[in-house]
Design an enzyme around this catalytic site. Structure first.
Site, PDB file in Angstrom:
ATOM      1  N   LYS A  39     -16.850  -6.159   7.264  1.00  0.00           N
ATOM      2  CA  LYS A  39     -15.497  -6.698   7.180  1.00  0.00           C
ATOM      3  C   LYS A  39     -14.877  -6.964   8.552  1.00  0.00           C
ATOM      4  O   LYS A  39     -13.875  -7.650   8.654  1.00  0.00           O
ATOM      5  CB  LYS A  39     -14.604  -5.738   6.389  1.00  0.00           C
ATOM      6  CG  LYS A  39     -14.887  -5.744   4.894  1.00  0.00           C
ATOM      7  CD  LYS A  39     -13.769  -5.049   4.136  1.00  0.00           C
ATOM      8  CE  LYS A  39     -13.952  -5.225   2.633  1.00  0.00           C
ATOM      9  NZ  LYS A  39     -12.839  -4.636   1.855  1.00  0.00           N
TER      10      LYS A  39
ATOM     11  N   HIS B 118       0.833  -1.205   0.000  1.00  0.00           N
ATOM     12  CA  HIS B 118       0.000   0.000   0.000  1.00  0.00           C
ATOM     13  C   HIS B 118       0.872   1.261   0.000  1.00  0.00           C
ATOM     14  O   HIS B 118       0.573   2.243  -0.690  1.00  0.00           O
ATOM     15  CB  HIS B 118      -0.894   0.024   1.246  1.00  0.00           C
ATOM     16  CG  HIS B 118      -1.880  -1.087   1.312  1.00  0.00           C
ATOM     17  ND1 HIS B 118      -2.134  -1.797   2.468  1.00  0.00           N
ATOM     18  CD2 HIS B 118      -2.689  -1.640   0.365  1.00  0.00           C
ATOM     19  CE1 HIS B 118      -3.047  -2.716   2.236  1.00  0.00           C
ATOM     20  NE2 HIS B 118      -3.399  -2.647   0.965  1.00  0.00           N
TER      21      HIS B 118
ATOM     22  N   ARG C  49      -1.829  -6.618  -8.938  1.00  0.00           N
ATOM     23  CA  ARG C  49      -0.784  -7.619  -8.726  1.00  0.00           C
ATOM     24  C   ARG C  49      -0.922  -8.812  -9.668  1.00  0.00           C
ATOM     25  O   ARG C  49       0.063  -9.441 -10.042  1.00  0.00           O
ATOM     26  CB  ARG C  49      -0.820  -8.113  -7.279  1.00  0.00           C
ATOM     27  CG  ARG C  49      -0.493  -7.043  -6.257  1.00  0.00           C
ATOM     28  CD  ARG C  49      -0.931  -7.448  -4.872  1.00  0.00           C
ATOM     29  NE  ARG C  49      -2.388  -7.648  -4.825  1.00  0.00           N
ATOM     30  CZ  ARG C  49      -3.046  -8.017  -3.735  1.00  0.00           C
ATOM     31  NH1 ARG C  49      -2.406  -8.250  -2.621  1.00  0.00           N
ATOM     32  NH2 ARG C  49      -4.360  -8.158  -3.769  1.00  0.00           N
TER      33      ARG C  49
ATOM     34  N   SER D  20      -3.081  -7.139   2.919  1.00  0.00           N
ATOM     35  CA  SER D  20      -3.467  -7.174   4.325  1.00  0.00           C
ATOM     36  C   SER D  20      -3.822  -8.588   4.767  1.00  0.00           C
ATOM     37  O   SER D  20      -3.464  -9.021   5.862  1.00  0.00           O
ATOM     38  CB  SER D  20      -4.646  -6.231   4.568  1.00  0.00           C
ATOM     39  OG  SER D  20      -4.263  -4.886   4.344  1.00  0.00           O
TER      40      SER D  20
END
Length: 379
Positions: free
Chosen positions: A41, A17, A93, A131
């Site tokens: 979440k 990040h 990614r 994360s």
């Protein structure tokens, strides 16, 4: 470009990040980081905690043009546009990332009339850092040393404190304790993890990392050997306090005895004597002056760092050098070399780890690590 936005849960923010934010800074005068409060979440850290962690992480890099905005009850793409950011930046990614992000970007623009998205591809060493990846590391022995590679310092510090808090609350049974007892234990948690103890700026090894590693060693040892739970608690109590006083001047009182007095003064439980004697037994250079039925376990936990993989050991060795930065190089080599030679002889004689479980795990590698460091000190 005047403003660009970056959105995410960032729980925790990772080096990946941070790389994206760095790219955003190269494209715009100001970067707005949008944190969306999404109760579904169930993040580890609250939005305010995440905001603080991100701000500290950016400040650590000297980035003064990054602002963190908490978004409540709105889509981040729409909030970005309201705050003057015409574009959002996202890291891609994998091809799966692209397919997902492309769908989100179409929704943001066509449905929500929000900010457009710019995609960037991180370098190979950050390609797998997320994360969820970082969260999955927590638990086994050494998890903290590994996590440290993938998150900025403030995020790591917050995570370690959160982990230690859970360990502390379990040790003192917060679930069944009354309010005054919890408040008293809270004060001691803050004291032990703060700047006057394990969280001190001069604690380069005997620090929060040391606490985490040792408590993990105790937990894994207990899981594999099934000792009396009361003994496990005594070892944990002693480990929390055994290096609480370290490197300070206490007159004729050793660090171990000063830590004992700190423990006895805490009044955290009714029976303090057992753990007090165990703390006294953590002096590695006294052979038999202090006896305790749990001494071999306690000393083995404390010395387990010597048997870690080479990278962890090298970090440990550098930390020890920093703690003794007041010594000249020649004096440090002499004193550190003497201490290591003593410990290596014990390992070669099979006496370094008095507990068989730890000896099986770490003795051979400890000899290798100490031999290598002794050669470096002599070089």
């Amino acid at each position: 470009m005047k403003k660009i936005g970056f959105s995410g849960t960032l729980d925790p923010i990772t080096n990946g990040h941070m790389w994206v934010i760095g790219e955003a800074r190269s494209l715009a005068d100001e970067v707005l980081v949008f944190l969306s409060e999404n109760p579904a979440k169930k993040p580890k850290f609250s939005a305010e905690e995440r905001k603080s962690i991100i701000a500290l992480s950016c400040a650590e890099q000297g980035w003064d043009n990054v602002q963190v905005v908490i978004v409540k009850g709105d889509y981040t793409a729409r909030a970005a546009k309201k705050h003057g950011a015409e574009c959002l930046i996202r890291g891609i990614r994998t091809t799966a990332d692209f397919d997902y992000e492309n769908l989100i970007q179409q929704t943001n623009v066509d449905v929500l009339q929000g900010a457009k998205t710019i995609f960037v591809m991180p370098p190979r060493d950050l390609g797998s850092v997320s994360s969820s990846f970082v969260k999955a590391l927590e638990g086994p022995i050494g998890w903290n040393w590994i996590m440290k590679k993938f998150v900025p310092g403030p995020a790591y510090h917050a995570w370690v404190l959160s982990w230690l808090r859970k360990e502390w609350e379990t040790l003192w049974d917060y679930a069944h304790a009354d309010a005054p007892s919890i408040a008293h234990a809270d004060q001691w948690f803050v004291r032990l993890t703060g700047s006057t103890a394990y969280g001190g700026p001069a604690r380069h090894y005997h620090n929060l990392d040391h606490l985490v590693h040792g408590l993990c060693e105790i937990r894994v040892w207990a899981a594999n050997t099934q000792p009396d739970p009361r003994d496990v608690d005594i070892i944990k109590q002693a480990f929390w306090f055994h290096d609480a006083e370290y490197g300070a001047v206490h007159g004729d009182v050793s660090n171990e005895e000063a830590s004992v007095q700190l423990w006895l003064g805490s009044s955290l439980c009714h029976d303090m004597g057992d753990a007090a004697e165990l703390i006294r037994a953590t002096d590695h250079f006294q052979e038999a002056a202090v006896e305790h039925r749990l001494k071999d376990i306690m000393l083995s936990v404390d010395l387990a760092i010597l048997g870690q993989d080479e990278e962890v050991y090298q970090n440990y060795a550098r930390g020890i050098r920093q703690e003794y930065i007041h010594l000249t190089e020649a004096k440090y080599r002499e004193q550190r070399g003497g201490a290591l030679a003593h410990l290596r002889r014990k390992a070669e004689q099979g006496r370094l780890f008095g507990n068989a479980y730890f000896a099986d795990q770490y003795n051979e590698r400890a000899i290798e690590n100490m031999t290598r460091e002794l050669a470096q000190l002599a070089g």
